[in-house]
Design an enzyme around this catalytic site. Structure first.
Site, PDB file in Angstrom:
ATOM      1  N   GLY A 313       0.790  -1.324   0.016  1.00 35.96           N
ATOM      2  CA  GLY A 313       0.095  -0.174  -0.109  1.00 35.96           C
ATOM      3  C   GLY A 313       0.925   1.163   0.054  1.00 35.96           C
ATOM      4  CB  SER A 314      -0.034   4.554   0.973  1.00 30.64           C
ATOM      5  OG  SER A 314      -1.096   4.748   0.244  1.00 30.64           O
TER       6      SER A 314
END
Length: 797
Positions: A313-314
């Protein structure tokens, strides 16, 4: 005449008997010397030759400070004689029910199982299965007390109350802290086979080498004076010292226990490292197990930190950001239109607030708000496929780190190696379509924290000879390659700090008073096949502190907590774990609060404080050992060191830190004399738990500590003469209010850095799925994602 004939017959008969006898004896001698000679010789040798295999002692596993985490100790196996040896023998199990009932309490074994073993076996002597194998010294004492209990009068019963039960000596692997760091250590089963973790990975070094002994004896078993013999001693296994710090690992275990109890997630994982050296200081997983009682069942055999591959993810945006800065393609003041980004013929890539975005904002604001669009612009428009792939590979993505743990996976960058569409590789810029392991993330972000060098992570510090203590192997700081310049790493750290400190940053929940924290949040959607699992997410945060000279890097991953409020995963679940581990560990390491952070961000005030501080210089610690005590004190004073003398002797025999260590002026050192009895108890107020433990270990004192932080009070008054072996109680108190281990209340949705995975994933890829991993916007939007083309299910921690 008749008499003479009878005599002749007798003589003849006697002669025939003699002839037959001598013939038989001759035949027997010939048979023994020819046909059965080899067999008889073997039998004879078995009587006068005595051979024995000498078993080595398995090496111990210790933390970086020498605290034992695993060792081999004495154990006992429970045996039961079910039938008497003869008519007079009374030492056999006469009452199976009473015996099973008594032993079940001591062995923690099912009573029905023991009763069945004692009543249905056809053997004369049996063992009681895994429950009765290699029991502890305490269990042995309980069995002996049950055999010969004491009457209320204090008199001991002389008749064995558990006849037929006897113990044989054995050895067993003990883990004194039970489930502590279980996935790192692994375990040894009851048959001495290593399973999992370091027990398996380092088995060759830990198990040692068997020895042998052979001698010639007489019939009574005594060694013959000139009997040939051979002797090869067993070589004991090496003692292994880990980079793990028991105290920091304990902080991790406590934080994981709180989160597991509160939210019952499918999985939890925390890794703590020193980004300057690559050493792993703590590694914890949930669910966990107790290696002492592994046979009761293990629900999680996986050390997720090295084995589980998942979409980051981020948190992965850190690598893309550093690559763009290094290539001169990132201008923090440049503006762009947030919301959506469309690659011709492809499904639009949206920001995490359903593509609404925040209008026209700067690139810096885009990073702080974790805008997917800004990272696609950096990767797709500027870095391009080849450069993006090259940087991912430089940071170690898709490669093994080489950490000394078994079953490490290397992750997957298939969408960069064989992209089926531009969108496939564009979304990897923000952590989709790529899988990593936690240890890869630790190494990659550690390169940003330490100034641009990718280091090989280590969990082994050194191996020592168990008898001499000599170091036979030692790991050090190992640079794999430089990935970005020092200036790029510095700029990236500065930007990541704003993610935590800026009002628009998604990492506001991770602020720690007094320390500058830099880091990045991440939340990834979970999948089953090609479908999004609604309401199931992997939330994470990776951060380091202090920002400009990081001492610690902490990565927290929470898999599918049992709560429907996915927008508050970050603030209510991940943040308390991170803050508890980071703050308590920094205090334990005596990391002073940042001047600017402690003064509320007032740069003038921080500068004034910095100017007021005396200059600090680095120096190499002299060797004080064998110096006279007064001489050592004078030398330490000349080097501007703060010295503590332990003992009343006239000669220094030991010192902490070790000779020739790198220290700074004003640092505290401890010198131990050749006479420690009579040492006065020092004032420990303000000292760390590590200082207390070092002092106590010298005098063999027992320490019980409560609280966290630094010493606030002590049970033994300063100035008290010590003999050694006392028990010291200390109360610890944090200089700043410690981060609560439980979830923080009343945080508005969307303002906590939770990640709302809204973007549609790309098409199915080989071994890597496009988990949705965008940040929840700071305005508090909590709209749920739409379903789109998704990838395969990623293995998740």
């Amino acid at each position: 005449m008749e008499t003479k004939r009878r005599v002749n017959w007798r003589i003849l008969l006697f002669a025939l008997c003699v002839i037959i006898g001598f013939s038989s004896l001759s035949m027997r001698l010939w048979w023994l010397q020819t046909v059965e000679a080899a067999k008889i010789m073997d039998y004879a040798r078995s009587q006068w030759d005595w051979e024995k295999t000498l078993k080595p002692k398995r090496g111990a596993i210790m933390d970086r400070n020498g605290e034992i985490l695993a060792y081999e100790g004495k154990a006992y196996t429970v045996n039961a004689r079910l039938k008497p040896m003869n008519e007079k023998d009374q030492d056999y199990v006469k009452d199976p029910y009473y015996t099973a009932t008594t032993l079940s309490r001591i062995l923690n074994a099912p009573m029905d199982y023991l009763l069945k073993r004692l009543t249905t076996s056809q053997s004369n002597v049996i063992e009681l299965g895994s429950w009765g194998q290699k029991i502890t010294e305490e269990q042995k004492k309980l069995i002996e007390e049950a055999q010969y209990p004491k009457l209320p009068s204090g008199e001991q019963v002389k008749t064995n109350q558990l006849p037929g039960i006897y113990l044989t000596e054995a050895t067993r692997r003990f883990y004194p802290n039970n489930s502590f760091a279980a996935h790192v250590l692994g375990y040894i089963d009851l048959y001495d086979n290593p399973k999992m973790g370091l027990e398996l990975q380092l088995d060759e070094h830990l198990r040692g080498e068997k020895g042998e002994m052979a001698i010639m004896t007489d019939g009574a078993g005594y060694q013959l004076p000139d009997g040939e013999h051979k002797y090869k001693p067993a070589e004991d296994g090496k003692n292994v010292y880990l980079t793990i710090d028991r105290q920091i690992q304990d902080y991790v275990e406590q934080a994981l226990d709180v989160a597991e109890k509160e939210f019952k997630p499918k999985g939890l994982m925390v890794v703590v490292s020193d980004p300057q050296t690559g050493e792993i200081l703590a590694m914890g997983n949930r669910p966990q197990f107790n290696p002492n009682t592994y046979y009761k069942g293990i629900t999680n055999f996986t050390n997720h930190a090295v084995t589980s591959m998942f979409e980051p993810g981020s948190t992965f945006k850190i690598i893309t950001l550093a690559a763009a800065i290094e290539e001169g393609m990132f201008n923090p003041n440049e503006e762009y239109q947030s919301g959506t980004y469309t690659i011709k013929g492809q499904t639009p890539i949206r920001d995490h607030n359903n593509g609404r975005g925040w209008g026209k904002i700067s690139f810096l604001k885009g990073v702080q708000r974790s805008s997917n669009v800004v990272f696609v612009k950096l990767a797709y428009e500027r870095l391009k496929l080849e450069k993006l792939k090259a940087y991912f590979e430089k940071f170690g993505i898709g490669s093994l780190t080489g950490i000394e743990l078994p079953y490490e996976k290397k992750g997957n960058i298939a969408n960069l190696e064989n992209p089926r569409s531009p969108r496939d590789w564009a979304v990897t810029s923000f952590g989709q379509g790529v899988t990593v392991t936690a240890i890869q993330q630790i190494a990659a972000v550690g390169a940003i924290a330490n100034g641009g060098e990718l280091l090989k992570p280590h969990i082994i510090k050194e191996m020592r000879d168990p008898h001499t203590g000599a170091v036979v192997h030692r790991t050090g700081r190992e640079v794999v390659r430089r990935v970005v310049s020092t200036a790029t790493a510095k700029q990236t750290r500065d930007i990541l700090e704003t993610v935590v400190e800026d009002p628009d940053g998604t990492g506001k929940a991770y602020r720690i008073p007094g320390y500058s924290v830099a880091g990045k949040t991440g939340t990834a959607q979970k999948y089953e096949g090609n479908k999004i699992l609604e309401g199931h997410y992997i939330a994470s945060f990776i951060g380091f502190a202090p920002k400009d000279n990081p001492r610690l890097l902490v990565y927290v991953v929470v898999d599918d907590p049992n709560t429907s409020e996915y927008t508050t995963y970050s603030s209510k679940i991940v943040a308390p774990i991170f803050k508890s581990v980071m703050e308590r560990s920094l205090q334990y390491l005596q990391q002073q609060p940042d001047l600017q952070s402690a003064s509320g961000g007032d740069k003038k005030q921080a500068a004034a404080q910095q100017t007021a501080l005396p200059p600090v210089k680095e120096l190499t610690l002299p060797k004080f050992i064998d110096m006279a005590t007064t001489t050592a004190q004078l030398r330490a004073k000349q080097d501007e060191l703060e010295v503590t003398i332990v003992g009343t002797g006239t000669k220094i025999v030991e010192q902490y830190p070790a000779p020739f260590s790198k220290v700074v002026s004003g640092q505290k050192i401890t010198l131990i004399t050749d006479r420690v009895e009579g040492t006065q108890m020092p004032d420990l107020t303000g000292k760390s738990l590590r200082d207390v433990m070092e002092f106590a270990s010298i005098l063999h004192m027992n320490v019980n500590a409560t609280g966290v932080g630094f010493v606030d009070s002590q049970s033994i008054k300063a100035g008290t003469a010590l003999k050694g072996g006392e028990t010291l109680l200390v109360t610890l108190k944090s200089e700043s209010e410690p981060a609560p281990p439980a979830p923080v209340p009343d945080v508005q949705a969307g303002q906590d850095g939770a990640e709302s995975p809204d973007d549609q994933g790309s098409q199915e890829t080989s071994g890597a799925s496009e988990g949705q991993s965008e940040e929840a916007d700071a305005s508090g939007d909590t709209n749920k994602p739409e379903e789109g083309n998704t990838g395969q299910t990623s293995a998740s921690p």
